[in-house]
Design an enzyme around this catalytic site. Structure first.
Site, PDB file in Angstrom:
ATOM      1  N   LYS A  60      -1.533 -15.093   1.334  1.00 49.68           N
ATOM      2  CA  LYS A  60      -2.238 -14.412   0.244  1.00 49.68           C
ATOM      3  C   LYS A  60      -2.199 -15.224  -1.061  1.00 49.68           C
ATOM      4  O   LYS A  60      -3.212 -15.364  -1.741  1.00 49.68           O
ATOM      5  CB  LYS A  60      -1.548 -13.063   0.052  1.00 49.68           C
ATOM      6  CG  LYS A  60      -2.112 -12.154  -0.967  1.00 49.68           C
ATOM      7  CD  LYS A  60      -1.513 -10.760  -0.779  1.00 49.68           C
ATOM      8  CE  LYS A  60       0.003 -10.723  -0.898  1.00 49.68           C
ATOM      9  NZ  LYS A  60       0.482 -10.660  -2.285  1.00 49.68           N
ATOM     10  N   ARG A  70       1.299  -1.574  -4.775  1.00 50.92           N
ATOM     11  CA  ARG A  70       2.186  -1.761  -3.635  1.00 50.92           C
ATOM     12  C   ARG A  70       2.306  -0.482  -2.804  1.00 50.92           C
ATOM     13  O   ARG A  70       2.769  -0.514  -1.671  1.00 50.92           O
ATOM     14  CB  ARG A  70       3.566  -2.155  -4.174  1.00 50.92           C
ATOM     15  CG  ARG A  70       4.542  -2.686  -3.163  1.00 50.92           C
ATOM     16  CD  ARG A  70       5.799  -3.143  -3.844  1.00 50.92           C
ATOM     17  NE  ARG A  70       5.614  -4.399  -4.562  1.00 50.92           N
ATOM     18  CZ  ARG A  70       5.631  -5.601  -3.988  1.00 50.92           C
ATOM     19  NH1 ARG A  70       5.848  -5.717  -2.703  1.00 50.92           N
ATOM     20  NH2 ARG A  70       5.445  -6.689  -4.692  1.00 50.92           N
ATOM     21  N   ARG A  74      10.371 -20.886   9.748  1.00 51.26           N
ATOM     22  CA  ARG A  74      10.358 -21.844   8.633  1.00 51.26           C
ATOM     23  C   ARG A  74      11.620 -22.692   8.567  1.00 51.26           C
ATOM     24  O   ARG A  74      12.738 -22.178   8.637  1.00 51.26           O
ATOM     25  CB  ARG A  74      10.257 -21.093   7.304  1.00 51.26           C
ATOM     26  CG  ARG A  74       8.877 -20.634   6.974  1.00 51.26           C
ATOM     27  CD  ARG A  74       8.731 -20.367   5.502  1.00 51.26           C
ATOM     28  NE  ARG A  74       9.582 -19.284   5.038  1.00 51.26           N
ATOM     29  CZ  ARG A  74       9.219 -18.398   4.112  1.00 51.26           C
ATOM     30  NH1 ARG A  74       8.026 -18.469   3.566  1.00 51.26           N
ATOM     31  NH2 ARG A  74      10.050 -17.455   3.727  1.00 51.26           N
ATOM     32  N   ARG A  96      16.374 -20.901   5.720  1.00 53.76           N
ATOM     33  CA  ARG A  96      16.925 -20.046   4.667  1.00 53.76           C
ATOM     34  C   ARG A  96      17.622 -18.841   5.274  1.00 53.76           C
ATOM     35  O   ARG A  96      17.172 -18.293   6.276  1.00 53.76           O
ATOM     36  CB  ARG A  96      15.797 -19.531   3.773  1.00 53.76           C
ATOM     37  CG  ARG A  96      15.560 -20.393   2.564  1.00 53.76           C
ATOM     38  CD  ARG A  96      14.585 -19.800   1.585  1.00 53.76           C
ATOM     39  NE  ARG A  96      14.154 -18.432   1.852  1.00 53.76           N
ATOM     40  CZ  ARG A  96      13.081 -17.889   1.304  1.00 53.76           C
ATOM     41  NH1 ARG A  96      12.334 -18.597   0.495  1.00 53.76           N
ATOM     42  NH2 ARG A  96      12.747 -16.647   1.562  1.00 53.76           N
ATOM     43  N   ARG A 138      11.625  -6.456   6.276  1.00 48.17           N
ATOM     44  CA  ARG A 138      10.676  -6.653   5.175  1.00 48.17           C
ATOM     45  C   ARG A 138       9.259  -6.325   5.612  1.00 48.17           C
ATOM     46  O   ARG A 138       8.500  -5.687   4.893  1.00 48.17           O
ATOM     47  CB  ARG A 138      10.700  -8.121   4.709  1.00 48.17           C
ATOM     48  CG  ARG A 138      11.704  -8.416   3.633  1.00 48.17           C
ATOM     49  CD  ARG A 138      11.876  -9.912   3.454  1.00 48.17           C
ATOM     50  NE  ARG A 138      10.721 -10.579   2.890  1.00 48.17           N
ATOM     51  CZ  ARG A 138      10.449 -11.880   3.062  1.00 48.17           C
ATOM     52  NH1 ARG A 138      11.246 -12.624   3.800  1.00 48.17           N
ATOM     53  NH2 ARG A 138       9.396 -12.421   2.500  1.00 48.17           N
TER      54      ARG A 138
END
Ligand SMILES: [Zn+2]
Length: 217
Positions: A13, A88, A127, A160, A171
């Site tokens: 996004k 949100r 990632r 991470r 999440r």
């Protein structure tokens, strides 16, 4: 152009928002940026936000809405804007409609960058970043030639801590729960556009342009 951009973490996004800003000369209004700026400037809303964040709480809708209101009253929003990360939840979307009514503006579209949950999981949990040069890889979608070793410099690739499956899954689930009512809200208003976010970045950008052209006519 006045649009809301909806998309999960990892949807790309932010990348698309920047491209739209460059192409159309509108501004991007991101709640995250507004929060950081308000906290740094020590405005009353910034101080209230800092108090909430320091005690580990979410910044309330009232504070977020106050910041959006201040931002939308600035002159550079006249040419248009992309709201990124706001609204949100349904309460914020309803409040935004009220605020735009006061400003005698209407929202033209809510564009959803749509990506299946499993794809997002791969993007976010896969990632890896090189500890030496910062190059970015993805175990699933863009793997290094040798596992855990940087193609560019041979340095070690690290993940991470908050990119683990449990955290990412939580999440994404929270995002989906909050966003589903928003999608329905904008669909009811006839303002929802969906873009398939699994395709190449440039293809997605073209589709954004198509949607925006349709919106104008
Ligand atoms: Zn490297």
């Amino acid at each position: 152009m006045r649009i809301v951009l909806l998309g999960a973490p990892g949807s790309g996004k932010g990348t698309q928002a920047k491209k739209l800003v460059d192409h159309y000369g509108v501004i991007q209004i991101s709640t995250g940026d507004l929060l950081r700026a308000a906290v740094a400037a020590g405005t009353p809303l910034g101080l209230a936000a800092k108090t909430a964040m320091d005690s580990g709480q979410l910044v309330s809708d009232d504070i977020v809405l106050g910041m959006i209101k201040e931002r939308l009253n600035q002159a550079d929003t006249q040419r248009g804007y992309i709201l990124d990360g706001f609204p949100r939840n349904l309460a914020q979307a309803e409040a935004l409609d009220g605020l735009l009514g006061e400003l005698q503006q209407t929202l033209e579209a809510a564009i959803l960058l749509d990506i299946p949950f499993e794809d997002l999981m791969q993007r976010l949990t896969g990632r890896q970043t090189c500890a030496d040069c910062g190059a970015v890889f993805n175990r699933f979608t863009h793997p290094s030639k040798q596992p855990d070793i940087c193609d560019a410099c041979g340095g070690p690739l690290i993940q991470r801590g908050d990119d683990n499956e449990a955290t990412v899954s939580k999440r994404l689930t929270v995002f989906e729960e909050q966003t589903a009512p928003l999608i329905a809200f904008y669909a009811d208003q006839g303002k929802l556009f969906r873009i398939d976010g699994t395709r190449p970045i440039d293809t997605i950008t073209e589709e954004f342009h198509d949607v925006i052209e349709r919106m104008k006519s």
